[in-house]
Design a protein around this motif. Sequence first.
Motif, PDB file in Angstrom:
ATOM      1  N   VAL A   1      19.952  62.320   7.921  1.00  8.18           N
ATOM      2  CA  VAL A   1      18.634  61.318   8.172  1.00  8.18           C
ATOM      3  C   VAL A   1      18.497  60.835   6.709  1.00  8.18           C
ATOM      4  CG1 VAL A   1      16.339  61.437   8.676  1.00  8.18           C
ATOM      5  CG2 VAL A   1      18.114  62.318  10.048  1.00  8.18           C
ATOM      6  N   ARG A   2      18.046  59.757   6.541  1.00  5.68           N
ATOM      7  CA  ARG A   2      17.428  59.422   5.223  1.00  5.68           C
ATOM      8  C   ARG A   2      15.827  58.559   5.555  1.00  5.68           C
ATOM      9  NH1 ARG A   2      20.451  62.171   4.071  1.00  5.68           N
ATOM     10  NH2 ARG A   2      22.193  61.936   2.321  1.00  5.68           N
ATOM     11  N   ASN A   3      15.382  58.077   4.443  1.00  4.04           N
ATOM     12  CA  ASN A   3      13.902  57.463   4.685  1.00  4.04           C
ATOM     13  C   ASN A   3      14.088  56.326   5.577  1.00  4.04           C
ATOM     14  OD1 ASN A   3      12.837  59.129   3.041  1.00  4.04           O
ATOM     15  ND2 ASN A   3      12.743  57.924   1.061  1.00  4.04           N
ATOM     16  N   GLU A   4      12.990  55.983   6.267  1.00  7.73           N
ATOM     17  CA  GLU A   4      12.924  55.169   7.420  1.00  7.73           C
ATOM     18  C   GLU A   4      14.049  55.003   8.314  1.00  7.73           C
ATOM     19  OE1 GLU A   4      10.107  53.382   6.945  1.00  7.73           O
ATOM     20  OE2 GLU A   4       9.799  54.454   5.337  1.00  7.73           O
ATOM     21  N   PHE A   5      14.740  55.869   8.703  1.00 12.22           N
ATOM     22  CA  PHE A   5      15.643  56.137   9.823  1.00 12.22           C
ATOM     23  C   PHE A   5      14.509  55.914  10.874  1.00 12.22           C
ATOM     24  CE2 PHE A   5      20.064  57.752   9.119  1.00 12.22           C
ATOM     25  CZ  PHE A   5      20.363  56.716   7.883  1.00 12.22           C
ATOM     26  N   VAL A   6      14.972  55.530  12.171  1.00 11.76           N
ATOM     27  CA  VAL A   6      14.198  55.864  13.360  1.00 11.76           C
ATOM     28  C   VAL A   6      14.576  56.819  14.071  1.00 11.76           C
ATOM     29  CG1 VAL A   6      13.356  54.530  15.254  1.00 11.76           C
ATOM     30  CG2 VAL A   6      13.851  53.150  13.189  1.00 11.76           C
ATOM     31  N   LEU A   7      14.022  58.008  14.293  1.00  8.58           N
ATOM     32  CA  LEU A   7      14.178  59.121  15.063  1.00  8.58           C
ATOM     33  C   LEU A   7      13.569  59.515  16.253  1.00  8.58           C
ATOM     34  CD1 LEU A   7      14.279  62.003  12.093  1.00  8.58           C
ATOM     35  CD2 LEU A   7      15.940  60.375  12.846  1.00  8.58           C
ATOM     36  N   GLN A   8      14.160  59.936  16.971  1.00  8.23           N
ATOM     37  CA  GLN A   8      13.401  60.857  18.277  1.00  8.23           C
ATOM     38  C   GLN A   8      13.666  62.345  18.295  1.00  8.23           C
ATOM     39  OE1 GLN A   8      15.419  60.450  21.914  1.00  8.23           O
ATOM     40  NE2 GLN A   8      13.532  59.986  23.275  1.00  8.23           N
ATOM     41  N   VAL A   9      12.758  63.064  18.171  1.00  7.14           N
ATOM     42  CA  VAL A   9      12.865  64.630  18.112  1.00  7.14           C
ATOM     43  C   VAL A   9      12.137  65.172  19.328  1.00  7.14           C
ATOM     44  CG1 VAL A   9      12.963  64.625  15.637  1.00  7.14           C
ATOM     45  CG2 VAL A   9      11.057  64.485  16.542  1.00  7.14           C
ATOM     46  N   ARG A  10      12.641  66.304  19.689  1.00  2.52           N
ATOM     47  CA  ARG A  10      12.153  67.137  20.864  1.00  2.52           C
ATOM     48  C   ARG A  10      11.908  68.460  20.279  1.00  2.52           C
ATOM     49  NH1 ARG A  10      11.298  67.237  26.337  1.00  2.52           N
ATOM     50  NH2 ARG A  10      12.026  69.228  27.397  1.00  2.52           N
ATOM     51  N   GLY A  11      10.940  68.771  20.709  1.00  5.57           N
ATOM     52  CA  GLY A  11      10.697  70.400  19.966  1.00  5.57           C
ATOM     53  C   GLY A  11       9.235  70.989  20.583  1.00  5.57           C
ATOM     54  N   THR A  12       8.946  72.120  20.083  1.00  8.01           N
ATOM     55  CA  THR A  12       7.491  72.750  20.395  1.00  8.01           C
ATOM     56  C   THR A  12       6.612  72.442  19.209  1.00  8.01           C
ATOM     57  OG1 THR A  12       8.486  74.889  19.735  1.00  8.01           O
ATOM     58  CG2 THR A  12       8.622  74.547  22.039  1.00  8.01           C
TER      59      THR A  12
ATOM     60  N   VAL B   1      15.463  50.968   1.452  1.00  9.30           N
ATOM     61  CA  VAL B   1      14.413  50.187   1.403  1.00  9.30           C
ATOM     62  C   VAL B   1      14.281  49.434  -0.085  1.00  9.30           C
ATOM     63  CG1 VAL B   1      13.433  50.427   3.643  1.00  9.30           C
ATOM     64  CG2 VAL B   1      12.737  51.959   1.625  1.00  9.30           C
ATOM     65  N   PRO B   2      14.027  47.935  -0.032  1.00 12.55           N
ATOM     66  CA  PRO B   2      13.807  47.637  -1.357  1.00 12.55           C
ATOM     67  C   PRO B   2      12.279  47.922  -1.866  1.00 12.55           C
ATOM     68  CG  PRO B   2      13.784  45.866   0.089  1.00 12.55           C
ATOM     69  CD  PRO B   2      14.135  47.239   1.128  1.00 12.55           C
ATOM     70  N   ILE B   3      11.444  48.180  -0.981  1.00 14.06           N
ATOM     71  CA  ILE B   3      10.091  48.760  -1.401  1.00 14.06           C
ATOM     72  C   ILE B   3       9.768  49.900  -1.009  1.00 14.06           C
ATOM     73  CG2 ILE B   3       9.248  46.618  -1.738  1.00 14.06           C
ATOM     74  CD1 ILE B   3       7.729  46.832   0.879  1.00 14.06           C
TER      75      ILE B   3
END
Length: 599
Positions: A65-76, A110-112
């Motif tokens: 994973v890196r900056n600005e990746f789109v993630l889905q996470v499940r947890g408590t 990302v450029p900015i």
Amino acid sequence: MLKTHRCGILRKEHIGQTVTLAGWVNRRRDMGGVIFIDLRDSSGIAQVVIDSGKTDVDFSIAEKVRNEFVLQVRGTVDPRMEGMENPNLATGAVELTVSEINILNPSKPVPIQVDKEATEDESLRLKYRYLDLRRERMQRNLRIRHAAIKYIRDFLDQRNFIEIETPILFKSTPEGARDYLVPSRVHPGKFYALPQSPQQLKQLLMVAGYENYFQIARCFRDEDQRADRQPEFTQMDLEMSFAERDDILDMIEEMTIGMVEHTSVIPLASKEFPRISYREAMERYGSDRPDLRFGMELIELTDIMKDSAFKVFASNAKDGKPTKAICAKGCGHYSRKDMADLEDYAKKFGAKGLAYLAIDPETEQVKGPIAKFFSTEQLDAIMTKMDAGVGDLILLSSDNKLVVNSVLGELRLEMGRRLGLTENTSLNFCWVIDFPLFEEEMSDGHYAPSHHMFTAPQRAHIPMLDTDPHAVLSEQYDLVCNGYEVSGGSIRIHERPLQRKIMELIGFSIEEAQDQFGHMLEAFEYGAPPHGGIAQGLDRLVALMAGEPNIREVMAFPKNQNATDLMADAPSFVAQHQLDDLNVAHKGAAIEAVEEAEQ
RNA sequence: GGGGACGUGGUGUAGUGGUUAACACGUCGGCCUGUCAAGCCGAAGAUCGCGGGUUCGAUCCCCGUCGUUCCCGCCA
């Protein structure tokens, strides 16, 4: 939905719940065996923890994973460990212990930097506007804008206003700003114009009997840009039948106060909006949009000058040319160079020179090149009138009234800026009323309307249209905030004969009037009710409320100074067949530009 | 239309008429189980906006041009 909760809402009461979040990686902190991710969505940020010691999670995914990746996470949702809470984060008491992680979409570097305040050149922000808009600041600003618009809609809805859309393709009129034109395919040689405001249409809606109209209206003006000017911008546009001036002022005041209290970052200075006549604004502040964040008012000293030994001011006084001054607190130490700079500044606005009196902070003596021309009594009188004390600086201007007010008005603003009195820490509203109906006499002997030609003269002044048009005051009113005009409106002319008279004074022939405003004039013959309205520059108002220095910061996709959209690269060349359809051909500089582009 | 400022790795800045253009952030690799602007080690990455001129030599000086921005004109 790919999520059960929004990141920014997680609190202690969610502890123990199993939730699914989805959003962007704001920041990642890799400790080797444990990876922290600040997951951001439109609601805020939550810290999620991926622990290599937990066997149920695929740690290798988290490592990719890196900056600005789109993630889905499940947890408590778990409480943070003792001493590990983050008070800077709304969700800082808890964190998500991840059992399942899913990359919904990766991102190129990302450029900015989205997680940091903007420091880069604005053109880069505009080119990658969709990234810039991810930033906290822009998210906040557009939410303020939304809240302001919603407040206005709710407020007016409760008062029986209805929002009516008016055409974007309309008719060009010669006065005012330059129009954006749209060629007609069906009518060769003819053009629509994009509206500079819905002015005519809203008045026609009054004739049509709607009584209370409003619109969050997009307006277009093809003029050069400024920090608070864009080619397209948004007005809260409103018109009311059977309303008198104070009805509109009172209602807009109530609406503005409510809107600021509900949505603004910058607080209201006062719930009382002073109503200042144009004349008084010019006399006291040297401006028709006075900045009331600070005093430093213009004070008339002509009486004292009349009897003084300073010939320039004394003879001006005899010629009816006033001498006025402002007092800049604590500027008595200004050097010769400082004063030369100020004099140059004053000259830009028509001053021939700049006289001053400084009360030396050390000797407590009045100094300055003109001090010797005044008696002790005269100096005392000046100090008293100016409320000046040790260490202060008095700037004087003497000329005709117009120049004096303009020069000192600009110097007042400049000194206000230098003294830090114009910090955007509160919103200071005032109304400016009783504008003159006409601005200045044109070289051809006609008059220029100071607002627009549908603005009504004050009833009592109508006879003066024949005798002294310049003395006629109008039913125009402006709402001013921190030196910016944020709203402007008027009671309109609803009677045909009066309208004709005004047009004659402006120099509009019956034929011209018929050609351009025939529909208006005709409409006014079918029972037009007395009416009036106002338009608020929403972009400017939101920028003030958000504490932003320019309106681009409160617009999702603004254009740059050259009226270019740097992201989409608009405007752009079009295919020849499109031009052919419209019977439009390139000419002059356009031919060169097309040739250059084709190379 | 006019005036001012700026233009150097992806980004923000520093710097100099002369060998290898510096720093921070970001990026890539390595180490690291409690960080939150993480840290440590290492690496890659720049024809110094473009064109011309002055010079033995220009990123630096000059001229032009383009781009961005602020202001005046224009615009309520």
